[in-house]
Enzyme design. Structure first.
Site, PDB file in Angstrom:
ATOM      1  N   TRP A 159       0.793  -1.212   0.000  1.00 58.88           N
ATOM      2  CA  TRP A 159       0.000   0.000   0.000  1.00 58.88           C
ATOM      3  C   TRP A 159       0.835   1.276   0.000  1.00 58.88           C
ATOM      4  CZ3 TRP A 159       1.662   2.525   4.237  1.00 58.88           C
ATOM      5  CH2 TRP A 159       2.026   1.788   5.377  1.00 58.88           C
ATOM      6  N   ASN A 160       2.128   1.201   0.309  1.00 59.09           N
ATOM      7  CA  ASN A 160       2.870   2.446   0.536  1.00 59.09           C
ATOM      8  C   ASN A 160       3.246   3.176  -0.754  1.00 59.09           C
ATOM      9  OD1 ASN A 160       4.636   0.270   0.079  1.00 59.09           O
ATOM     10  ND2 ASN A 160       6.311   1.277   1.158  1.00 59.09           N
ATOM     11  N   LYS A 183      -2.653  -8.505  -7.249  1.00 61.60           N
ATOM     12  CA  LYS A 183      -3.472  -8.392  -6.036  1.00 61.60           C
ATOM     13  C   LYS A 183      -2.923  -7.226  -5.214  1.00 61.60           C
ATOM     14  CE  LYS A 183      -5.439  -9.273  -1.944  1.00 61.60           C
ATOM     15  NZ  LYS A 183      -4.843  -8.184  -1.128  1.00 61.60           N
ATOM     16  N   PRO A 184      -3.644  -6.081  -5.169  1.00 62.05           N
ATOM     17  CA  PRO A 184      -3.192  -4.949  -4.361  1.00 62.05           C
ATOM     18  C   PRO A 184      -3.559  -5.115  -2.895  1.00 62.05           C
ATOM     19  CG  PRO A 184      -5.208  -4.370  -5.490  1.00 62.05           C
ATOM     20  CD  PRO A 184      -4.866  -5.781  -5.916  1.00 62.05           C
ATOM     21  N   GLU A 186      -5.411  -4.261   0.548  1.00 67.77           N
ATOM     22  CA  GLU A 186      -6.755  -3.774   0.846  1.00 67.77           C
ATOM     23  C   GLU A 186      -6.743  -2.294   1.225  1.00 67.77           C
ATOM     24  OE1 GLU A 186      -6.268  -7.270   3.601  1.00 67.77           O
ATOM     25  OE2 GLU A 186      -5.029  -6.545   1.936  1.00 67.77           O
ATOM     26  N   GLY A 236       5.449  -7.023   4.136  1.00 67.41           N
ATOM     27  CA  GLY A 236       6.040  -7.347   5.419  1.00 67.41           C
ATOM     28  C   GLY A 236       6.680  -8.720   5.459  1.00 67.41           C
ATOM     29  N   THR A 239       4.311 -11.686   6.457  1.00 73.61           N
ATOM     30  CA  THR A 239       3.445 -12.086   5.353  1.00 73.61           C
ATOM     31  C   THR A 239       4.246 -12.851   4.316  1.00 73.61           C
ATOM     32  OG1 THR A 239       2.054 -10.136   5.708  1.00 73.61           O
ATOM     33  CG2 THR A 239       1.832 -11.267   3.600  1.00 73.61           C
ATOM     34  N   GLU A 257      10.470  -9.019  -1.700  1.00 72.55           N
ATOM     35  CA  GLU A 257      11.049  -7.748  -1.263  1.00 72.55           C
ATOM     36  C   GLU A 257      10.343  -7.394   0.032  1.00 72.55           C
ATOM     37  OE1 GLU A 257      11.757  -4.545  -0.156  1.00 72.55           O
ATOM     38  OE2 GLU A 257      10.885  -3.462  -1.838  1.00 72.55           O
ATOM     39  N   CYS A 291      10.196   0.587   3.186  1.00 71.57           N
ATOM     40  CA  CYS A 291      10.984  -0.533   3.694  1.00 71.57           C
ATOM     41  C   CYS A 291      12.454  -0.191   3.831  1.00 71.57           C
ATOM     42  CB  CYS A 291      10.806  -1.769   2.811  1.00 71.57           C
ATOM     43  SG  CYS A 291      11.082  -1.450   1.058  1.00 71.57           S
ATOM     44  N   GLY A 466      14.461 -10.514   2.408  1.00 64.92           N
ATOM     45  CA  GLY A 466      14.010 -11.178   1.200  1.00 64.92           C
ATOM     46  C   GLY A 466      15.108 -11.557   0.244  1.00 64.92           C
ATOM     47  N   GLU A 470      14.855  -6.157  -8.010  1.00 65.29           N
ATOM     48  CA  GLU A 470      13.970  -5.405  -8.890  1.00 65.29           C
ATOM     49  C   GLU A 470      14.708  -4.182  -9.416  1.00 65.29           C
ATOM     50  OE1 GLU A 470       9.465  -6.434  -7.553  1.00 65.29           O
ATOM     51  OE2 GLU A 470      10.393  -4.784  -6.443  1.00 65.29           O
TER      52      GLU A 470
END
Length: 498
Positions: A159-160, A183-184, A186, A236, A239, A257, A291, A466, A470
């Site tokens: 989301w950031n 999938k973004p 929520e 995170g 997750t 990441e 992050c 991670g 990228e």
């Protein structure tokens, strides 16, 4: 979906749909999108289901054979077209992004939109260099390799910085010939859906799809789907671990990441004027919800009090307010729940011995903003670095300032945390700075700067931050597998069966 931008706020007139196989799909249930500046609902987003995931993966799988067969020059043309499409909406995107996650509108306009467009331009060039190799294996063989697309990629976006993050995943995956289901989060779904929507007349139906909903239901169904060839996740660490458990049974490759606890080491000879600016940018840009924010400042004992005072004085002058106000320097955190978690971690650090030197409180704001999720830029003094503030990722505008005297000690302290995403060294002695940088367990190390992420420079971490990279030319290869074709040129065979 019609976005209406009022002078003061953005609002959506109809529910935000999913996009599956080139068609918009509004489900029976929705969930609210909340403007973190005001705490008010500004949109309703379709709450997807595992059945929607099944349809999206099927649509992507159906589109894959034709898309993988497209020529490299056609992929190049379409990726460049995406960049142009982003640029054509440059005035509307910042309003949408600021309304969605509280990122100050001036940052969204200066950074998010042009960066996302540039990512697509970068990979439109990289795609023309996608090639295999001829491997010398002696005169009796001709061995060649070729990069092959994987299939359907599941791209899970945080989301950031949703626009930048979805660009980092879509551009290389599409360049390599894959199809994608996005999938973004929520907490910030609308900008990703809008981005995928404007791509539907650029790519064939099913090449890019988006499903929306919560992580445990929709997200898990997506990463667990047997038709997904690779999972690319930014978010995170916990997750990330959960996703790895879900994909372990079918051995699907992943790009992760994850979180960070960035440390900036300041040596005795550093230029404090420059360091102060880099510190403020490193921890307070994007509301500190990054992050690779520089959330730890480790200052040589001879400069500790001087730099701490400079940073606190500047932090106290930062303008906090409505993300849509161009004068705002730090906006609201993404939600009240997240703001409360950050505030609780600050309180725990103070209880454990850290000293609150700046911020740590809600700002005094006008009535219409008092339901927003604000926290003033916060500075904690913890010379020994012994509290949770030195090892936990706060993901907010909170800086912990520590003191050090011995170089070996400070390297051990930086390496002692679970994360290894981004760290930095500030010194006038570049030889010394390089020596320290070489010893840091980190995917990225900045010397005399912070937040320098030009395209072409790999971005990613080690340890709990991670794996995979990228933003670089090699990222395309993250979304391919290598095929070997071995041709025998020698008709003779060993006499094994005589």
């Amino acid at each position: 979906m019609t976005l209406s931008v009022a002078p003061e706020r953005a609002a959506l007139e109809t529910p935000v749909p999913q996009i599956i196989g080139g068609e918009e799909a509004i489900g029976a249930a929705t969930f609210p999108a909340i403007d973190p500046s005001t705490g008010r609902v500004w949109a309703e987003v379709t709450a997807g289901t595992p059945a929607d995931v099944e349809r999206a993966v099927s649509a992507a799988a159906k589109a894959f054979p034709a898309w993988r067969a497209t020529s490299l020059d056609e992929r190049q043309r379409l990726l460049w077209a995406v960049a142009e499409r982003l640029g054509s909406g440059a005035e509307e995107w910042p309003v949408l992004l600021a309304t969605e996650n509280g990122r100050p509108i001036r940052e969204a306009g200066l950074i998010d939109v042009p960066t996302a467009a540039e990512i697509f331009r970068f990979f439109s060039g990289v795609v023309r260099d996608l090639h295999g190799q001829t491997v010398p294996c002696g005169p009796g063989a001709h061995v060649v390799t070729s990069p092959q697309p994987l299939g359907v990629v599941a791209a899970l976006v945080p989301w950031n910085s949703p626009l930048i993050s979805v660009a980092h995943k879509l551009a290389p995956a599409l360049a390599a010939g894959n199809t994608v289901v996005v999938k973004p989060s929520e907490l910030a779904s609308v900008s990703t859906v809008e981005f995928v929507r404007i791509l539907q007349d650029v790519f064939p139906p099913g090449v890019v799809n988006v499903v929306t909903g919560d992580g445990p239901d929709v997200g898990r169904a997506l990463v667990s789907h047997p038709g997904v060839a690779k999972v690319s996740f930014t978010g995170g660490t916990e997750t990330g671990r959960s996703i790895l458990r879900d994909v372990a049974g079918r051995l699907a490759p992943t790009l992760m990441e994850l979180g960070g606890k960035g440390s900036m080491i300041v040596c005795a000879d550093a230029d404090l004027d420059t360091v102060t600016e880099d510190v403020l940018t490193g921890i307070f840009a994007a509301n500190g919800e990054v992050c690779f924010a520089s959330s730890r400042l480790l200052v040589h004992e001879s400069r500790y009090e001087s730099l701490l005072e400079r940073v606190c004085e500047r932090a106290d002058r930062i303008t906090v307010g409505d993300a849509l106000d161009p004068s705002t320097q730090v906006g609201p955190l993404v939600s009240r729940a997240h703001r409360d978690r950050v505030a609780a971690r600050v309180a725990a650090a103070v209880e454990a011995g850290a000293t609150l030197r700046a911020g740590g409180v809600e700002p005094d704001l006008p009535e219409h903003l008092r339901e927003g999720s604000y926290l003033r830029p916060t500075v904690l003094a913890s010379p020994g670095g012994t509290t949770s503030a030195s090892c936990e990722e706060f993901f907010g505008p909170v800086l912990t300032v520590e003191s050090w005297a011995d170089e070996d000690e400070v390297v051990d302290r930086v390496n002692g945390v679970a994360y290894g995403l981004a760290n930095g060294v500030c010194s006038a002695d570049l030889a010394r700075a390089f020596q320290i940088a070489d010893r840091l367990e980190s995917g990225m190390v900045w010397i005399n700067t912070w937040f320098a992420t030009p395209l072409g420079q790999p971005q990613g971490g080690v340890k709990a931050s991670g794996f995979g990279r990228e933003g670089a030319a090699a990222t395309v290869l993250e979304y391919t597998t290598t095929k070997v074709v071995h041709t025998s040129l020698d008709p003779t065979r060993p006499p094994m069966w005589t």
